[in-house]
Design a protein around this motif. Sequence first.
Motif, PDB file in Angstrom:
ATOM      1  N   PRO A  77       0.845  -1.207   0.000  1.00 57.37           N
ATOM      2  CA  PRO A  77       0.000   0.000   0.000  1.00 57.37           C
ATOM      3  C   PRO A  77       0.877   1.252   0.000  1.00 57.37           C
ATOM      4  O   PRO A  77       2.005   1.242   0.485  1.00 57.37           O
ATOM      5  N   ASP A  78       0.341   2.351  -0.560  1.00 56.03           N
ATOM      6  CA  ASP A  78       1.125   3.587  -0.711  1.00 56.03           C
ATOM      7  C   ASP A  78       1.741   4.091   0.591  1.00 56.03           C
ATOM      8  O   ASP A  78       2.929   4.421   0.612  1.00 56.03           O
ATOM      9  N   PRO A  79       0.979   4.207   1.700  1.00 55.71           N
ATOM     10  CA  PRO A  79       1.611   4.715   2.923  1.00 55.71           C
ATOM     11  C   PRO A  79       2.739   3.813   3.428  1.00 55.71           C
ATOM     12  O   PRO A  79       3.770   4.302   3.894  1.00 55.71           O
ATOM     13  N   VAL A  80       2.571   2.515   3.291  1.00 55.10           N
ATOM     14  CA  VAL A  80       3.596   1.588   3.751  1.00 55.10           C
ATOM     15  C   VAL A  80       4.828   1.696   2.866  1.00 55.10           C
ATOM     16  O   VAL A  80       5.964   1.709   3.345  1.00 55.10           O
ATOM     17  N   THR A  82       5.780   4.315   1.142  1.00 59.72           N
ATOM     18  CA  THR A  82       6.426   5.597   1.437  1.00 59.72           C
ATOM     19  C   THR A  82       7.287   5.483   2.690  1.00 59.72           C
ATOM     20  O   THR A  82       8.435   5.950   2.716  1.00 59.72           O
ATOM     21  N   ALA A  83       6.741   4.862   3.731  1.00 66.85           N
ATOM     22  CA  ALA A  83       7.508   4.692   4.972  1.00 66.85           C
ATOM     23  C   ALA A  83       8.726   3.805   4.739  1.00 66.85           C
ATOM     24  O   ALA A  83       9.799   4.060   5.297  1.00 66.85           O
ATOM     25  N   ALA A  84       8.573   2.771   3.897  1.00 62.65           N
ATOM     26  CA  ALA A  84       9.696   1.871   3.629  1.00 62.65           C
ATOM     27  C   ALA A  84      10.807   2.588   2.869  1.00 62.65           C
ATOM     28  O   ALA A  84      11.992   2.416   3.186  1.00 62.65           O
ATOM     29  N   VAL A  85      10.440   3.406   1.899  1.00 62.43           N
ATOM     30  CA  VAL A  85      11.450   4.162   1.145  1.00 62.43           C
ATOM     31  C   VAL A  85      12.174   5.125   2.080  1.00 62.43           C
ATOM     32  O   VAL A  85      13.409   5.244   2.048  1.00 62.43           O
ATOM     33  N   ARG A  86      11.422   5.800   2.925  1.00 66.73           N
ATOM     34  CA  ARG A  86      12.027   6.737   3.883  1.00 66.73           C
ATOM     35  C   ARG A  86      12.996   6.005   4.805  1.00 66.73           C
ATOM     36  O   ARG A  86      14.111   6.466   5.057  1.00 66.73           O
ATOM     37  N   ALA A  87      12.596   4.832   5.285  1.00 67.67           N
ATOM     38  CA  ALA A  87      13.450   4.063   6.194  1.00 67.67           C
ATOM     39  C   ALA A  87      14.724   3.605   5.493  1.00 67.67           C
ATOM     40  O   ALA A  87      15.814   3.669   6.069  1.00 67.67           O
ATOM     41  N   VAL A  88      14.605   3.166   4.240  1.00 70.26           N
ATOM     42  CA  VAL A  88      15.785   2.714   3.502  1.00 70.26           C
ATOM     43  C   VAL A  88      16.763   3.862   3.300  1.00 70.26           C
ATOM     44  O   VAL A  88      17.980   3.695   3.458  1.00 70.26           O
ATOM     45  N   LEU A  89      16.249   5.046   2.970  1.00 65.98           N
ATOM     46  CA  LEU A  89      17.129   6.208   2.778  1.00 65.98           C
ATOM     47  C   LEU A  89      17.843   6.577   4.077  1.00 65.98           C
ATOM     48  O   LEU A  89      19.048   6.853   4.082  1.00 65.98           O
ATOM     49  N   VAL A  90      17.097   6.577   5.183  1.00 60.70           N
ATOM     50  CA  VAL A  90      17.700   6.934   6.467  1.00 60.70           C
ATOM     51  C   VAL A  90      18.758   5.914   6.863  1.00 60.70           C
ATOM     52  O   VAL A  90      19.851   6.276   7.327  1.00 60.70           O
ATOM     53  N   GLY A 129      12.644   4.854  11.876  1.00 58.60           N
ATOM     54  CA  GLY A 129      12.129   4.652  10.511  1.00 58.60           C
ATOM     55  C   GLY A 129      11.664   3.236  10.279  1.00 58.60           C
ATOM     56  O   GLY A 129      10.613   2.996   9.673  1.00 58.60           O
ATOM     57  N   VAL A 130      12.431   2.256  10.764  1.00 61.12           N
ATOM     58  CA  VAL A 130      12.045   0.848  10.585  1.00 61.12           C
ATOM     59  C   VAL A 130      10.790   0.543  11.392  1.00 61.12           C
ATOM     60  O   VAL A 130       9.868  -0.135  10.908  1.00 61.12           O
ATOM     61  N   LEU A 131      10.714   1.058  12.611  1.00 59.80           N
ATOM     62  CA  LEU A 131       9.497   0.869  13.414  1.00 59.80           C
ATOM     63  C   LEU A 131       8.304   1.556  12.768  1.00 59.80           C
ATOM     64  O   LEU A 131       7.179   1.058  12.843  1.00 59.80           O
ATOM     65  N   ASP A 132       8.548   2.694  12.114  1.00 56.28           N
ATOM     66  CA  ASP A 132       7.473   3.412  11.435  1.00 56.28           C
ATOM     67  C   ASP A 132       6.890   2.559  10.312  1.00 56.28           C
ATOM     68  O   ASP A 132       5.665   2.529  10.113  1.00 56.28           O
ATOM     69  N   VAL A 133       7.737   1.840   9.596  1.00 54.15           N
ATOM     70  CA  VAL A 133       7.240   0.951   8.529  1.00 54.15           C
ATOM     71  C   VAL A 133       6.348  -0.119   9.131  1.00 54.15           C
ATOM     72  O   VAL A 133       5.244  -0.390   8.633  1.00 54.15           O
ATOM     73  N   TRP A 134       6.795  -0.724  10.225  1.00 50.86           N
ATOM     74  CA  TRP A 134       6.021  -1.792  10.846  1.00 50.86           C
ATOM     75  C   TRP A 134       4.677  -1.278  11.362  1.00 50.86           C
ATOM     76  O   TRP A 134       3.637  -1.892  11.127  1.00 50.86           O
ATOM     77  N   VAL A 135       4.708  -0.115  12.046  1.00 49.59           N
ATOM     78  CA  VAL A 135       3.463   0.438  12.594  1.00 49.59           C
ATOM     79  C   VAL A 135       2.523   0.855  11.469  1.00 49.59           C
ATOM     80  O   VAL A 135       1.310   0.595  11.528  1.00 49.59           O
ATOM     81  N   THR A 136       3.052   1.485  10.432  1.00 50.13           N
ATOM     82  CA  THR A 136       2.209   1.909   9.309  1.00 50.13           C
ATOM     83  C   THR A 136       1.548   0.701   8.652  1.00 50.13           C
ATOM     84  O   THR A 136       0.371   0.744   8.291  1.00 50.13           O
ATOM     85  N   ARG A 137       2.296  -0.376   8.510  1.00 50.60           N
ATOM     86  CA  ARG A 137       1.732  -1.587   7.911  1.00 50.60           C
ATOM     87  C   ARG A 137       0.618  -2.161   8.778  1.00 50.60           C
ATOM     88  O   ARG A 137      -0.437  -2.557   8.273  1.00 50.60           O
TER      89      ARG A 137
END
Length: 190
Positions: A77-80, A82-90, A129-137
């Motif tokens: 999904p788009d929000p997930v 987006t969070a994954a891309v942000r986490a990978v960059l960080v 960032g990694v936790l954000d991906v998990w929570v967003t998912r």
Amino acid sequence: MGTAERREAPKDGGTAESTAPSVPEESDRGIPVAGPDAPACERPARPKQSYPREAREQQSANRPLWAEEPARRRRLPDPVRTAAVRAVLVVAVTLIMAMVAFLCTLAGSWLAFPMVIGSVTGTVVATWGVLDVWVTRQVWNQRHGVVSMPSSTARAMRRERRRARRQARSAERAQERIRRRGGAGQLSHS
């Protein structure tokens, strides 16, 4: 052995004799064949066989650049995503900072201390960032559909719906049986 050569069975228990001519005159296609000792100008020219290369070129010209294959997994999904891309960059920036800090430390540069501080800060942000991906998912799954796993509430809800349908069908069959009997099972006739 060529196609023009033939072996005969031994007559007196001796070895087989070859009845092929010493210098073949014609091959099976009717093209005269010169001996191996003949000069190159007397040898017949072979037909040009560039067909594999031409066939490959023609085949590659007709072949598409890529073949579409069905996706093995559904798209995130788009929000997930987006969070994954942000986490990978960080995480990537943090790893680069850690490597620069290490190299600066080896070189004895003044930049080593600020880079170490930056790496520690980056590690905290990367963890977030990694936790954000998990929570967003998890939030997306909760809002837009339950993942069908053994502990999922979706299975319990399906089980309840199946049970209700089974009871409704059995009640309907019982009513149909009563109607077929002509109301024999009814206590009052109204």
